[in-house]
Scaffold this active site. Structure first.
Site, short mmCIF file in Angstrom:
data_model
loop_
_atom_site.label_atom_id
_atom_site.label_comp_id
_atom_site.label_asym_id
_atom_site.label_seq_id
_atom_site.Cartn_x
_atom_site.Cartn_y
_atom_site.Cartn_z
N ALA A 164 58.76 -7.98 -14.04
CA ALA A 164 58.69 -7.92 -15.51
C ALA A 164 59.97 -7.38 -16.12
O ALA A 164 60.33 -7.73 -17.25
CB ALA A 164 57.50 -7.06 -15.93
N TYR A 210 51.45 -15.77 -9.63
CA TYR A 210 51.51 -16.97 -8.78
C TYR A 210 52.27 -16.64 -7.50
O TYR A 210 53.46 -16.34 -7.53
CB TYR A 210 52.22 -18.07 -9.57
N SER A 211 51.58 -16.70 -6.38
CA SER A 211 52.19 -16.33 -5.10
C SER A 211 51.92 -17.41 -4.06
O SER A 211 50.77 -17.70 -3.72
CB SER A 211 51.62 -15.00 -4.61
N ASN A 212 52.99 -18.00 -3.54
CA ASN A 212 52.82 -19.02 -2.50
C ASN A 212 52.13 -18.45 -1.26
O ASN A 212 51.43 -19.17 -0.55
CB ASN A 212 54.18 -19.61 -2.13
N GLY A 254 53.40 -29.96 -9.14
CA GLY A 254 54.22 -29.31 -8.13
C GLY A 254 55.63 -29.83 -8.14
O GLY A 254 55.87 -30.99 -8.51
N SER A 289 53.62 -27.84 -5.17
CA SER A 289 52.44 -26.99 -5.33
C SER A 289 51.15 -27.74 -5.63
O SER A 289 50.07 -27.12 -5.65
CB SER A 289 52.69 -25.95 -6.42
#
Length: 375
Positions: A129, A176-178, A314, A70
């Site tokens: 969640a 957090y989203s790729n 990353g 990342s």
């Protein structure tokens, strides 16, 4: 395991026993090999510890290639911001303006993609969640091993993400989203008419003289010389360990597919933090953190007793990168780690410990409790 001290140091006081001790401790925690590069008021120190590969007896490299996971996101964000500087992208324009084919929510802006506030489901899966895991593409276990040379098109990853419910309304939270960075890469390619690899070379790698960094696309190759990465998995009730140095990284795409060296990461982050890559206004935008976890545009902002430290680390399938810098770019830490990975991410603790130890030593005067891990 062996420990190597590079002779490529500009400091007259080149022996840094405190840094050698840290990388030795990281290896003792289970990491196979560590390459470390530090620049501070004492000059540049380069060292390594551990092994290049399992069972070979080959000593560790000090500037070998490795997959940076990342940390790729910082390069994508930097490229977008340089295109903003050229007037070709607007940070607060709807991403759908550049990518009309996907039917994106019109409230999602380019800035939200870079800051992970879009709400777009990550194509690599999500932990909700309530503890529910919603899977995405396979990137663990035998399923990934058997399919590790498969090519995914970026558009395929985006459409998978958009087939899932958004995490939240655009701009209402942080997750957090790729896929945010797959979309950002596609924005770059749409506005320039060129591949991300070509634009990366034009905007960053060429101007900074970075020759060891690659945006590989679907290529499984890793330039020589390099450390090796491994994956441990279950196959028919038996545990197997496989060398996965070669694999097709298109499953993560611009969320984490790049390859680099500690030298190149050093060059990039010193130029970025030192104000030599982006105009001051856009560097300020990049470093301005949102309130949830302190994420800017492709960098985290971490407060320590040594001051604000910016970073984007990353990790991906047996390989990891650390990339930290002070606000003025005078103090930079970059590292590459190789190890035996598994579906349980059993070395996640060792990776976090490595971050804490190195940040404490380089930025906080050796006080480990002053340097909490944030990614």
């Amino acid at each position: 395991m062996s420990t190597t001290l590079s002779t490529a140091t500009t400091s007259p006081d080149h022996d840094r026993p405190e840094l050698r001790r840290v990388i030795e401790e990281i290896v003792e925690s289970g990491v196979l090999g560590v390459q470390l590069r530090v620049t501070d008021e004492r000059g540049e120190w380069v060292g390594s510890a551990g092994a290049r590969e399992l069972g070979s007896g080959a000593g560790p490299l000090t500037d070998g290639h490795f997959r940076i996971g990342s940390s790729t996101k910082s390069f994508v964000a930097g490229s977008v911001l340089l295109l903003v500087a050229e007037g070709r992208i607007e940070l607060d324009a709807p991403a759908a303006q550049y990518l009309p084919a996907f039917g994106l929510d019109g409230r999602i802006t380019v800035r939200m993609l870079l800051q992970h506030t879009s709400g777009v489901f990550s194509h690599t899966g999500e932990l909700l969640a309530d503890g529910t895991v919603v899977p995405g593409v396979a990137w663990q276990g035998k399923a990934w091993v058997d399919d590790r040379f498969r090519t995914y098109r970026p558009e395929e990853l985006v459409r998978l993400s958009l087939s899932k419910e958004p995490r939240f309304a655009p701009g209402e939270d942080w997750s957090y989203s790729n896929t945010n960075y797959v979309l950002a890469r596609l924005v770059i390619e749409e506005v320039t008419g060129r591949s991300f690899a070509e634009e990366l070379q034009r905007l960053i790698l060429g101007p900074l003289g970075m020759t060891g960094t690659v945006a590989p696309g679907a290529s499984p190759e890793l330039p020589e010389p390099h450390h090796h990465s491994y994956y441990r998995y279950q196959d028919g009730g038996q545990e197997r360990t496989l060398d996965v140095t070669r694999h097709n990284p298109s499953w993560v795409a611009a969320g984490g597919d790049m390859i680099s060296t500690t030298r190149d990461l050093h060059t990039y982050f010193a130029a970025l933090m030192g104000g030599r890559l982006l105009p001051a206004e856009l560097l300020g935008e990049m470093r301005r953190p949102e309130a949830t976890i302190g994420y800017g545009l492709g960098v985290f902002a971490q407060e320590t007793d040594g001051g604000t430290v910016y970073h984007h680390n990353g990790a991906t399938i047996g390989s990891a990168a650390l990339m930290y810098g002070s606000a003025d770019g005078s103090r930079i830490l970059t590292a590459g780690l190789n190890y035996v990975d598994d579906a349980e991410l059993s070395l996640a603790g060792a990776f976090q410990k490595a971050q804490q130890l190195l940040v404490a030593e380089v930025f906080c005067g050796g006080q480990a409790d002053q340097a909490p891990s944030t990614d």
